[in-house]
Design a protein around this motif. Sequence first.
Motif, short mmCIF file in Angstrom:
data_model
loop_
_atom_site.label_atom_id
_atom_site.label_comp_id
_atom_site.label_asym_id
_atom_site.label_seq_id
_atom_site.Cartn_x
_atom_site.Cartn_y
_atom_site.Cartn_z
N PHE A 55 18.91 -38.80 -19.88
CA PHE A 55 19.54 -37.61 -19.31
C PHE A 55 20.95 -37.46 -19.87
O PHE A 55 21.69 -38.44 -19.96
N PRO A 56 21.34 -36.24 -20.21
CA PRO A 56 22.72 -36.04 -20.67
C PRO A 56 23.73 -36.46 -19.60
O PRO A 56 23.43 -36.41 -18.40
N ASP A 57 24.91 -36.85 -20.04
CA ASP A 57 25.97 -37.21 -19.11
C ASP A 57 26.25 -36.01 -18.20
O ASP A 57 26.47 -34.89 -18.66
N ARG A 58 26.22 -36.25 -16.88
CA ARG A 58 26.33 -35.17 -15.93
C ARG A 58 27.71 -34.52 -15.94
O ARG A 58 27.84 -33.30 -15.89
N THR A 59 28.75 -35.34 -16.02
CA THR A 59 30.10 -34.78 -16.05
C THR A 59 30.29 -33.90 -17.29
O THR A 59 30.84 -32.80 -17.21
N GLU A 60 29.82 -34.39 -18.43
CA GLU A 60 29.95 -33.60 -19.66
C GLU A 60 29.15 -32.31 -19.57
O GLU A 60 29.60 -31.25 -20.04
N ALA A 61 27.95 -32.37 -18.98
CA ALA A 61 27.13 -31.15 -18.85
C ALA A 61 27.84 -30.11 -18.00
O ALA A 61 27.81 -28.91 -18.30
N ILE A 62 28.50 -30.56 -16.95
CA ILE A 62 29.24 -29.63 -16.08
C ILE A 62 30.46 -29.07 -16.81
O ILE A 62 30.74 -27.87 -16.75
N ARG A 63 31.17 -29.93 -17.53
CA ARG A 63 32.43 -29.50 -18.16
C ARG A 63 32.22 -28.68 -19.42
O ARG A 63 33.09 -27.88 -19.78
N THR A 64 31.09 -28.85 -20.08
CA THR A 64 30.87 -28.17 -21.36
C THR A 64 29.82 -27.06 -21.28
O THR A 64 29.50 -26.45 -22.29
N GLY A 65 29.28 -26.83 -20.10
CA GLY A 65 28.30 -25.76 -19.96
C GLY A 65 26.90 -26.12 -20.43
O GLY A 65 26.11 -25.24 -20.76
N GLY A 66 26.58 -27.42 -20.44
CA GLY A 66 25.25 -27.84 -20.85
C GLY A 66 24.26 -27.87 -19.71
O GLY A 66 23.39 -28.76 -19.65
N GLU A 67 24.36 -26.92 -18.80
CA GLU A 67 23.56 -26.98 -17.59
C GLU A 67 22.09 -26.64 -17.83
O GLU A 67 21.22 -27.19 -17.16
N ALA A 68 21.81 -25.74 -18.75
CA ALA A 68 20.42 -25.33 -18.98
C ALA A 68 19.59 -26.50 -19.50
O ALA A 68 18.47 -26.73 -19.02
N GLU A 69 20.12 -27.25 -20.45
CA GLU A 69 19.39 -28.40 -21.00
C GLU A 69 19.14 -29.44 -19.91
O GLU A 69 18.03 -29.97 -19.79
N PHE A 70 20.16 -29.72 -19.12
CA PHE A 70 20.01 -30.73 -18.08
C PHE A 70 18.97 -30.27 -17.04
O PHE A 70 18.11 -31.05 -16.63
N THR A 71 19.07 -29.01 -16.62
CA THR A 71 18.17 -28.52 -15.58
C THR A 71 16.72 -28.54 -16.06
O THR A 71 15.80 -28.86 -15.29
N GLU A 72 16.49 -28.21 -17.33
CA GLU A 72 15.13 -28.23 -17.85
C GLU A 72 14.55 -29.63 -17.81
O GLU A 72 13.39 -29.83 -17.41
N ARG A 73 15.34 -30.62 -18.20
CA ARG A 73 14.86 -32.01 -18.17
C ARG A 73 14.63 -32.46 -16.72
O ARG A 73 13.66 -33.15 -16.41
#
Length: 239
Positions: A55-73
């Motif tokens: 899973f991508p790093d959660r803090t980085e996903a929140i701070r960089t806008g990587g929410e779609a990738e994380f949510t799909e996984r």
Amino acid sequence: MNSTGYGGALGILGGMGPSASAGFLQTLYETAAEQAGPFAEQALPRCLLDSDPAFPDRTEAIRTGGEAEFTERLARRLAGLEELGASRIVVACVTAHHFLGRLDPARRARVISLVDVILDDLEAVGAEERLLLVATHGTRDARILEQAARWPAVAHRVVLPGPEVQETLHQLLYQMKWEPVTDEIAARFMRIATDHGCQGLVAGCTEVHLLTRLLRGGGYRIVDPLLTIATQLKSLLAE
């Protein structure tokens, strides 16, 4: 209800970090055995652990806008646990709860919210007690606890650390992902809590469960949703 007396199987989506979710599984079985007294292992609950450190790093996903990738996984892994028979699911990462609102409501309904469990436990904390929130930057940035509707009723019991201490706590939490949790590390957390006039900790990160396992019975107050779920598992699965 299955033959063990539990209402179904518990799914655990872990790997964020791996030691915390593995420790949670161990706590589940230790607690179930304590509650059962003399028992056969066949009486213990069925638990399904999907430990996925990719899973991508959660803090980085929140701070960089990587929410779609994380949510799909996240959705894909939750669906996999459902297909294996999980009736309720614990996402063993508080920061990941930021993404739950993006899920299909029916899928989200299976998840036991760590945020809700924390708020329930805070309602039972003594009126004079103060507990230090220990959380990642992602949880703090997203205000995961503070956005809950029930937060104002318990906020006075929680001390939110300032930026410098928050940075220290974040780094300690990440250190616990790859190093054994020692008495020295536990003492650092408790010293920080004492310095803030606190009598214990709020586990705003599931890594804190490793501290709970180390400090259980030592007189420390830790509001730890994973421990609460382990204690209440039978009733949670029966819901």
